[in-house]
Scaffold this active site. Structure first.
Site, mmCIF file in Angstrom:
data_model
loop_
_atom_site.group_PDB
_atom_site.id
_atom_site.type_symbol
_atom_site.label_atom_id
_atom_site.label_comp_id
_atom_site.label_asym_id
_atom_site.label_seq_id
_atom_site.Cartn_x
_atom_site.Cartn_y
_atom_site.Cartn_z
ATOM 1 N N SER A 34 -15.869 31.826 80.954
ATOM 2 C CA SER A 34 -15.085 32.869 81.624
ATOM 3 C C SER A 34 -15.391 34.255 81.090
ATOM 4 C CB SER A 34 -13.590 32.562 81.519
ATOM 5 O OG SER A 34 -13.225 32.338 80.181
ATOM 6 N N ASN A 42 -10.052 34.749 84.149
ATOM 7 C CA ASN A 42 -10.598 34.385 82.851
ATOM 8 C C ASN A 42 -9.614 33.439 82.190
ATOM 9 O OD1 ASN A 42 -11.458 34.173 80.205
ATOM 10 N ND2 ASN A 42 -10.507 36.084 79.607
ATOM 11 N N ARG A 43 -9.889 32.162 82.273
ATOM 12 C CA ARG A 43 -9.008 31.220 81.590
ATOM 13 C C ARG A 43 -9.786 30.123 80.880
ATOM 14 N NH1 ARG A 43 -3.516 28.021 83.571
ATOM 15 N NH2 ARG A 43 -3.251 26.919 81.574
ATOM 16 N N PHE A 44 -10.680 29.442 81.607
ATOM 17 C CA PHE A 44 -11.275 28.233 81.050
ATOM 18 C C PHE A 44 -12.763 28.392 80.761
ATOM 19 C CE2 PHE A 44 -7.788 26.670 83.810
ATOM 20 C CZ PHE A 44 -7.029 26.024 82.847
ATOM 21 N N PHE A 239 -17.083 34.182 85.998
ATOM 22 C CA PHE A 239 -17.714 32.935 86.453
ATOM 23 C C PHE A 239 -19.126 32.812 85.876
ATOM 24 C CE2 PHE A 239 -14.398 33.956 89.490
ATOM 25 C CZ PHE A 239 -13.693 32.766 89.517
ATOM 26 N N SER A 240 -19.237 33.081 84.589
ATOM 27 C CA SER A 240 -20.525 32.977 83.908
ATOM 28 C C SER A 240 -20.865 31.508 83.653
ATOM 29 C CB SER A 240 -20.486 33.744 82.585
ATOM 30 O OG SER A 240 -20.274 35.125 82.816
ATOM 31 N N GLU A 256 -18.090 36.341 90.917
ATOM 32 C CA GLU A 256 -17.544 35.912 92.213
ATOM 33 C C GLU A 256 -17.244 34.427 92.262
ATOM 34 O OE1 GLU A 256 -18.506 36.237 97.018
ATOM 35 O OE2 GLU A 256 -19.875 37.133 95.574
ATOM 36 N N LYS A 272 -17.534 41.813 98.860
ATOM 37 C CA LYS A 272 -18.407 42.595 99.732
ATOM 38 C C LYS A 272 -17.980 44.043 99.601
ATOM 39 C CE LYS A 272 -21.956 41.692 101.433
ATOM 40 N NZ LYS A 272 -22.744 41.000 100.446
#
Length: 451
Positions: A34, A42-44, A239-240, A256, A272
Site C-alpha cells: 500500500s 492504504n491499509r494492507f 496499489f503498488s 488506481e 481519468k
C-alpha cells in the site's frame, strides 16, 4: 468451510519489506504493497511465495503446474483460475479484518484481453513475459496499517511457515543501476501523427476517446527489488506491487484500483484526468481546482464512468449499479488525479472471475467504446503493452477480490526496463498538452532510477 490457522507477529510498519526482502529473488514471490501512502486505501500489504500451483498464459495456451504435474489448456484462462480455486476445496468465511485468505494472486497483463475480445495483432510482441502469471497460495503474511497488526495464516502449519520465513536470507545482490539513458519508442513527430490519426477517428464518430501511450526503455544491471524499494518509498502509491517471475519482474507503483469485490459488493475507481503537482502550496491548490473544474477532464472521466457502469452491469444485479463519487480530485506525490467511484452488487451465483472477465482490461486505460479503442491502440502503438495497463491482484478463496490497473508500472526483462505512459485523447484534446501529460505521469519515476 475450512478456515486457515493464524498467528500474530510483532507490529512494525515496514514488516512487508522486512519479511519480503529475503524472498525477493525467488520466482513466484509476490508483494502487494500500500505504498506507505497517506491515502484512504492504504491499509494492507500482502506477501506470498511458494505457491501450491501456478497458471501461466502465453497467447492461446495456459500451462498449469501443480507439484510435479504439468498440463496445458486452451480454455479461457480465468475459467482455469476459477477451476483451480474450486479444486483446492477451501472456502473459508470472509474474515472481518483480512481481505485475502489465500487463493489466486498475480499478474493479468493487458494482452490477456485478447482472449476475451477479438483484436488485431499488429503491434510487436517484443517482451516475452506471460499474458497471465497467477499462483495459487495457501498461506500469506498480511500487514494491516490501520489496526497496526501483522498476521501470518496458513491452511497447513503457520508456525512451520514462520520458521521457514525466518530462515530465509537475502542473497547478496548487485546494486541496481541504469546502464543507458531512457529512450522513447516514438519521436515527438511520430506522436503527433498518431494523435492526429486519433482525432480523425474521433471526428468521424468512430470512437469517443482513445488512450495513446509511448514507451520508454533503458538497460540496467543489478537487483530490481532494490529499485522497487526506492521507488515505492518515494511514490507512496496505494496499489503498488512487486512480482518476481521466472522470466523477469514487474515493479508497479499504481495509484488506481481496478475492481474490488468484498462479500458481494463491487467497487471500481477509474482515474481519468491528470495535472502535475506544484511546489508552491497555493499554486498547487489552484491546480487542484483547475482539474476539478476542467470540462475536458470531466468529460473524459464521465466517458469512462459510463464504460465501467456498462462493463460491470454485464454481470451485476440489475438496478444495483451506482456512482457514489464523481470527479473527486486526489493528490499523489507527482500529480493530481480526477477519480470517480462506481459500485454494484454481484449475484451470488457468479464468481470474482466472472466479474474480472466482464470488465477486463479496465476502460480507463483503453478509451470508449472499449473494443474499438483497443483496435486503434493496437494499430498505433508500436509494441504490445504486456504487463502495463493490465491488473495485479487476487481472487481469494473466501470470494473477495481486489485488483489494480498497472499504470506507473515497470517491466524488467532480459536486462531491459520498460516504462509506459499514456493519456485519454478526446475531440478537444490539445496535442502538446497530451504529449506533456505522458511525461508528467512518469518523469518522477524515470528520474529517480537515473539517480
Amino acid at each position: 468451510m475450512l478456515s486457515p490457522a493464524m498467528i500474530s507477529l510483532p507490529w512494525r510498519p515496514d514488516a512487508a519489506e522486512y519479511y519480503f526482502s529475503p524472498l525477493s529473488s525467488q520466482p513466484w514471490a509476490m508483494l502487494l504493497h500500500s505504498g506507505f501512502a497517506e491515502h484512504a486505501h492504504n491499509r494492507f500489504d500482502i506477501i506470498v511465495a511458494q505457491p501450491r500451483a501456478t497458471l501461466v498464459t502465453h497467447g492461446q495456451l495456459t500451462t498449469l503446474r501443480e507439484g510435479e504435474t504439468v498440463s496445458t489448456s486452451a480454455a479461457d484462462p480465468l475459467t482455469l483460475v476459477h477451476q483451480q480455486l474450486a479444486h483446492c476445496n477451501l472456502q473459508p468465511q470472509p474474515h472481518p479484518h483480512l481481505p485475502f485468505l489465500g487463493g489466486a494472486l498475480g499478474l493479468f497483463g493487458y494482452d490477456l484481453g485478447r482472449r476475451f475480445e477479438h483484436l488485431p495483432a499488429r503491434a510487436d510482441a517484443d517482451i516475452e513475459l506471460p499474458d497471465m502469471a497467477v499462483g495459487i497460495y495457501d498461506w500469506a503474511l498480511i500487514v494491516d496499517h490501520q489496526r497496526r497488526e501483522v498476521s501470518l495464516f496458513s491452511y497447513d502449519d503457520p508456525q512451520a511457515r514462520l520458521a521457514w520465513l525466518e530462515a530465509q536470507t537475502a542473497p547478496v545482490a548487485a546494486t541496481f543501476t541504469l546502464t543507458s539513458a531512457w529512450r522513447a519508442n516514438m519521436s515527438r513527430e511520430e506522436y503527433g501523427e498518431k494523435f492526429r490519426q486519433i482525432q480523425a477517428y474521433l471526428h468521424s464518430g468512430d470512437c469517443y476517446q482513445v488512450n495513446l501511450a509511448q514507451r520508454f526503455t533503458a538497460t540496467y544491471r543489478g537487483d530490481e527489488w532494490q529499485a522497487f524499494r526506492q521507488l515505492n518509498r518515494a511514490n507512496r502509491a496505494p496499489f503498488s506491487a512487486f512480482i518476481r517471475l521466472d522470466e523477469g519482474a514487474v515493479l508497479s507503483l499504481s495509484p488506481e484500483r481496478f475492481i474490488q469485490l468484498r462479500q458481494g459488493d463491487i467497487q471500481t475507481r477509474p482515474i481519468k484526468g491528470t495535472l502535475p503537482r506544484l511546489a508552491d502550496p497555493e499554486q498547487d491548490a489552484l491546480q487542484q481546482q483547475k482539474l476539478a473544474n476542467s470540462p475536458k477532464d470531466r468529460a473524459e472521466n464521465l466517458m469512462i464512468v459510463d464504460l465501467m457502469r456498462n462493463d460491470i452491469g454485464r454481470v451485476a444485479e440489475p438496478g444495483s449499479v451506482r456512482v457514489p463519487e464523481l470527479f473527486v480530485v486526489e493528490p499523489f506525490p507527482a500529480v493530481h488525479h480526477l477519480v470517480s467511484t462506481v459500485t454494484a452488487r454481484l449475484p451470488a451465483h457468479l464468481h470474482a472471475a466472472d466479474l474480472l472477465r466482464a470488465a477486463f482490461p479496465g476502460g480507463s486505460i483503453t478509451g470508449a467504446p472499449k473494443v474499438r479503442a483497443m483496435e486503434i491502440i493496437d494499430e498505433l502503438e508500436p509494441q504490445r503493452r504486456n504487463a502495463w495497463c493490465g491488473s495485479i491482484g487476487y481472487l481469494s478463496f473466501c470470494g473477495n477480490m481486489d485488483s489494480s490497473i498497472t499504470i506507473r508500472t515497470l517491466t524488467a526483462w532480459q536486462g531491459h526496463l520498460y516504462c509506459s505512459a499514456g493519456g485519454g485523447i478526446v475531440a478537444d484534446s490539445e496535442e502538446a498538452a497530451e504529449y506533456q501529460e505522458t511525461f508528467d505521469k512518469v518523469n518522477r519515476i524515470l528520474h529517480q532510477l537515473e539517480s
